[in-house]
Design an enzyme around this catalytic site. Sequence first.
Site, PDB file in Angstrom:
ATOM      1  CG  HIS A 243      -4.140   0.331   5.723  1.00 27.23           C
ATOM      2  ND1 HIS A 243      -5.517   0.379   5.622  1.00 27.23           N
ATOM      3  CD2 HIS A 243      -3.783  -0.914   5.298  1.00 27.23           C
ATOM      4  CE1 HIS A 243      -5.959  -0.776   5.152  1.00 27.23           C
ATOM      5  NE2 HIS A 243      -4.935  -1.589   4.952  1.00 27.23           N
TER       6      HIS A 243
ATOM      7  CD  GLU B  91      -2.797  -1.518   0.363  1.00 26.72           C
ATOM      8  OE1 GLU B  91      -2.746  -0.896  -0.725  1.00 26.72           O
ATOM      9  OE2 GLU B  91      -3.654  -2.396   0.611  1.00 26.72           O
TER      10      GLU B  91
ATOM     11  CE1 TYR C  37     -12.605  15.116  23.607  1.00 25.72           C
ATOM     12  CE2 TYR C  37     -10.630  14.251  22.565  1.00 25.72           C
ATOM     13  CZ  TYR C  37     -11.224  15.056  23.512  1.00 25.72           C
ATOM     14  OH  TYR C  37     -10.450  15.820  24.341  1.00 25.72           O
TER      15      TYR C  37
ATOM     16  CG  HIS D  75      -6.808  -5.107   7.647  1.00 19.86           C
ATOM     17  ND1 HIS D  75      -6.699  -6.257   6.901  1.00 19.86           N
ATOM     18  CD2 HIS D  75      -6.327  -4.114   6.860  1.00 19.86           C
ATOM     19  CE1 HIS D  75      -6.164  -5.969   5.709  1.00 19.86           C
ATOM     20  NE2 HIS D  75      -5.923  -4.667   5.667  1.00 19.86           N
TER      21      HIS D  75
ATOM     22  CG  HIS E 257      -8.777  -2.891   2.558  1.00 21.37           C
ATOM     23  ND1 HIS E 257      -7.951  -2.649   1.489  1.00 21.37           N
ATOM     24  CD2 HIS E 257      -7.964  -3.248   3.576  1.00 21.37           C
ATOM     25  CE1 HIS E 257      -6.693  -2.875   1.840  1.00 21.37           C
ATOM     26  NE2 HIS E 257      -6.682  -3.239   3.109  1.00 21.37           N
TER      27      HIS E 257
HETATM   28  O1  LIG Z   1      -2.996  -4.334   5.077  1.00 18.07           O
HETATM   29  C1  LIG Z   1      -2.294  -4.745   4.164  1.00 18.07           C
HETATM   30  C2  LIG Z   1      -2.723  -4.655   2.749  1.00 18.07           C
HETATM   31  O2  LIG Z   1      -3.852  -3.849   2.609  1.00 18.07           O
HETATM   32  C3  LIG Z   1      -0.977  -5.369   4.484  1.00 18.07           C
HETATM   33  O3  LIG Z   1      -0.134  -5.351   3.352  1.00 18.07           O
HETATM   34  P1  LIG Z   1       1.434  -5.137   3.516  1.00 18.07           P
HETATM   35  O4  LIG Z   1       1.967  -6.259   4.376  1.00 18.07           O
HETATM   36  O5  LIG Z   1       1.973  -5.202   2.098  1.00 18.07           O
HETATM   37  O6  LIG Z   1       1.657  -3.785   4.167  1.00 18.07           O
HETATM   38 ZN   LIG Z   2      -5.038  -3.537   4.274  1.00 17.52          ZN
END
Ligand SMILES: O=C(CO)COP(=O)(O)O
Ligand SMILES: [Zn+2]
Length: 203
Positions: free
Chosen positions: A90, A71, A117, A92, A157
Amino acid sequence: MTEISQQIADLGASLFHRRLTHGRTGNISARSGDGLLITPTGGSLGDLSPDGLSFVSLAGEHLSGPRPSKEAFLHAALYRARPAAGAVVHLHSTYSVAVSCHDGLDPDDALPPLTAYYVMRVGRLPLLPYHAPGDPALGPIAERAARTAHALLLANHGPIVAGGDLGSAADAVEELEETARLWLLLRERPIRPLTPEQVRSLT
Ligand SMILES: O=C(CO)COP(=O)(O)O
Ligand SMILES: [Zn+2]
């Protein structure tokens, strides 16, 4: 190894151990000189070595270190769109991902202003259309959206958030996760979000 590399490794461990991302998901970067230091691809944020980060240009090209996150192009797009951004995270994170799978969200702003907040740390949250992880076609879409919002939600995602520094980016992505959780908790009941006037008074 620089201080910023250590901060990236420490933040990765903190996020991972609090289960804000899992397995080998998520990536973190910080602006450094005329490029960005970013976590390598395929590792756990819980086990980062400050000496094992990748260096990538603002155009997204790999300059040194191990193979960067898939990413990296997305992180680079956010820095190009937001000259004051010093860090991008980023994750998950479960509740934010859950929201990103909902049908019928407003693509201009995926969550209501539930709390002060949330308004102060996140603000507007554009929902970007689904692309497979690492698909460079998302780059220009993210760059455009990031000109007017520092937090973006990638459909099916997860969140990607820019901040002035690592602490601010982490603060915003954590506020987003807690608000996603609140919103899901409240779904069965009528919601009274902040009024436009209350939102304006905070921004
Ligand atoms: O969250 C991820 C992909 O969206 C993890 O990917 P990477 O290990 O390449 O950073
Ligand atoms: Zn990801």
